[in-house]
Design an enzyme around this catalytic site. Structure first.
Site, PDB file in Angstrom:
ATOM      1  N   GLU A  23       0.840  -1.200   0.000  1.00 30.49           N
ATOM      2  CA  GLU A  23       0.000   0.000   0.000  1.00 30.49           C
ATOM      3  C   GLU A  23       0.877   1.252   0.000  1.00 30.49           C
ATOM      4  OE1 GLU A  23      -2.433  -0.431   3.484  1.00 30.49           O
ATOM      5  OE2 GLU A  23      -3.493  -2.160   2.662  1.00 30.49           O
ATOM      6  N   HIS A  28      -7.720   1.441   2.224  1.00 27.78           N
ATOM      7  CA  HIS A  28      -7.510   1.107   3.649  1.00 27.78           C
ATOM      8  C   HIS A  28      -8.271   2.076   4.563  1.00 27.78           C
ATOM      9  CE1 HIS A  28      -4.598  -1.176   6.477  1.00 27.78           C
ATOM     10  NE2 HIS A  28      -5.731  -0.885   7.102  1.00 27.78           N
TER      11      HIS A  28
END
Ligand code: NAD
Length: 337
Positions: free
Chosen positions: A272, A291
Site C-alpha cells: 500500500e 484502507h
C-alpha cells in the site's frame, strides 16, 4: 521531568492536550509517514512511542532505543511491530482493539453491497451517460446483481470484527453464516446462529461471499492463494478488510482474469498504496478502497482515546489494558521509573 513521547502522525487535539499533561510530546506533523531513519533517531531519544501500521518498528529500531519503554500502536493490527523482540527487551506494546469493530464491519458490508449490487458500475453508467444513451429508463435485464437473502456468508476469523459482520449477515440480510477459525466459538454459534466449519476449504467451497477477518501472521500470510481461490464457487466474491498479505495478490488477479470467482471488494493490499495502473484496477467487478476500514471520525477518535488510556496506565505503573505482549511483565514492571 516528564517522560518523552514521539507520535508518528497528528492525532486529535483534545487527546494530545490530555497526553501533554503527562508527557513531553513531539509530533511528526507531515502527511507522509516518517522515514525509517527519522523513526530510528527519534526512538533512540524517547521513553514512549505512538506508532501507526505504516511505521516499521523492527528489532533494529527497538534494540537501539535504550530509553524506550512502551510502543502504543494506533491500530488493531500490529504486524509492523516486532513484538517478540520488544518482549525480550522489556518494551510494552499495546494496540486499540474493539473500538473500531463496528466501523470496520460497516465498511465490510459497504464492500459486499457495492460488489453484489454493482454500485460503482451503475454509478458510472449514469454519470458517463451510458444510461441516457440507451433512451431506456428500465429494462428487466439491466445491471442485474445478486440477492443476499438465503446466500451463504463465509467468515474467516470469527473474532471481534468477524462476529459483527456475521451478526449483520444473519439478522440484517437473512443469510446463512458459516465460519472457519483456529478457535471454535461454541457460545457465539448459539447466540449468533452461525455454523462452524473445521477447515478453511469447507468454507471456501460452500460460501457465496467469503470475508476475511484474521490478523496477518506467519500462518495467515497468503492464506488465500491459487489453490484456495480455485475452491471457491465461480459465482462467489471475496472481501478483504483484514490485511492485504493474507491474500496472494497475483493469484487473485489470475482468479479474476480467468473467472474462478465473480468479484472482490478490497480495503487492504500488498504494497500500500497501490498505483493507479495496478492489475486489480482493470476489473469492473472489483471494488477498491484505500484502507479506510477504520476511517470514521468516531472510530479514529476512540482509537486515540485507547492509546491515551494505555499510555496513562503505563505512566501510573499499571499494566496497560490493551497489552499485546503480556510476557513483558516478567521482564520489567510497567512504568517509566
Ligand atoms: P480478533 O483478534 O478479534 O479476531 C481475529 C480472529 O482470527 C480470531 O478469532 C482468531 O482466532 C482468528 N485467527 C487467527 N489466526 C488464524 C488462523 N491462522 N486461521 C484462522 N483463524 C485465525 O481481531 P479483530 O479485531 O477482529 O481484527 C481482525 C484483523 O482485522 C486485525 O488483525 C487487523 O489486521 C484487521 N483490521 C483491519 C482494519 C482496516 O482498517 N481495514 C481495521 C481494524 C482491523
Amino acid at each position: 521531568m516528564k517522560p518523552r513521547l514521539f507520535i508518528t502522525r497528528e492525532l486529535f487535539d483534545d487527546v494530545i492536550a490530555r497526553l501533554s499533561q503527562y508527557f513531553d510530546i513531539e509530533i511528526w506533523d507531515r502527511y507522509h509517514h516518517p522515514p525509517y531513519e527519522v523513526l530510528l533517531e527519534r526512538a533512540r531519544n524517547v521513553d514512549a512511542l505512538v506508532s501507526l501500521l505504516t511505521d516499521r518498528i523492527d528489532c533494529n529500531l527497538l534494540s537501539n532505543a535504550p530509553r524506550l519503554r512502551i510502543v502504543a500502536q494506533y491500530a488493531v493490527g500490529f504486524d509492523n511491530v516486532d513484538v517478540e523482540c520488544a518482549t525480550r527487551l522489556g518494551i510494552y506494546v499495546t494496540n486499540t482493539p474493539d473500538v473500531i469493530s463496528d466501523t470496520v464491519a460497516e465498511l465490510t458490508w459497504a464492500l459486499i453491497l457495492a460488489v453484489t449490487k454493482r454500485i460503482l458500475e451503475a454509478d458510472e453508467f449514469v454519470r458517463r451517460g451510458g444510461w441516457y444513451e440507451t433512451r431506456t429508463a428500465w429494462h428487466p435485464k439491466m445491471m442485474l446483481g445478486t440477492e443476499l437473502k438465503g446466500k451463504v456468508l463465509g467468515i474467516i476469523g470469527l473474532g471481534r470484527i468477524g462476529t459483527r459482520v456475521a451478526k449483520i449477515g444473519v439478522l440484517g440480510f437473512g443469510m446463512k453464516v458459516i465460519y472457519y477459525d483456529i478457535v471454535r466459538y461454541k457460545e457465539k454459534e448459539g447466540i449468533l446462529g452461525v455454523e462452524y466449519r473445521s477447515s478453511l476449504e469447507d468454507v471456501l467451497r460452500e460460501a457465496d461471499i467469503v470475508s476475511i477477518h484474521v490478523p496477518l501472521t506467519k500462518d495467515t500470510y497468503h492464506m488465500i492463494g491459487e489453490r484456495e481461490l480455485k475452491m471457491m464457487k465461480p459465482t462467489a466474491i471475496l472481501i478483504n478488510t483484514a490485511r492485504g498479505a493474507v491474500v496472494d495478490t497475483e493469484a487473485l488477479v489470475k482468479a479474476l482474469r480467468e473467472g474462478w470467482i465473480a468479484g472482490a471488494g478490497l480495503d487492504v493490499f500488498e504494497g500500500e498504496p497501490i498505483p493507479p495502473n495496478h492489475p486489480l484496477t482493470a476489473f469492473k467487478n472489483v471494488v477498491l478502497v484505500p484502507h479506510i476500514g477504520s476511517a470514521t471520525y468516531e472510530g479514529r477518535h476512540r482509537m486515540a482515546e485507547v492509546v491515551l488510556e494505555n499510555l496513562i496506565a503505563f505512566y501510573e505503573g499499571r499494566v496497560p489494558p490493551n497489552l499485546v505482549n503480556p510476557d513483558v511483565v516478567k521482564v520489567r514492571p510497567p512504568g517509566f521509573k
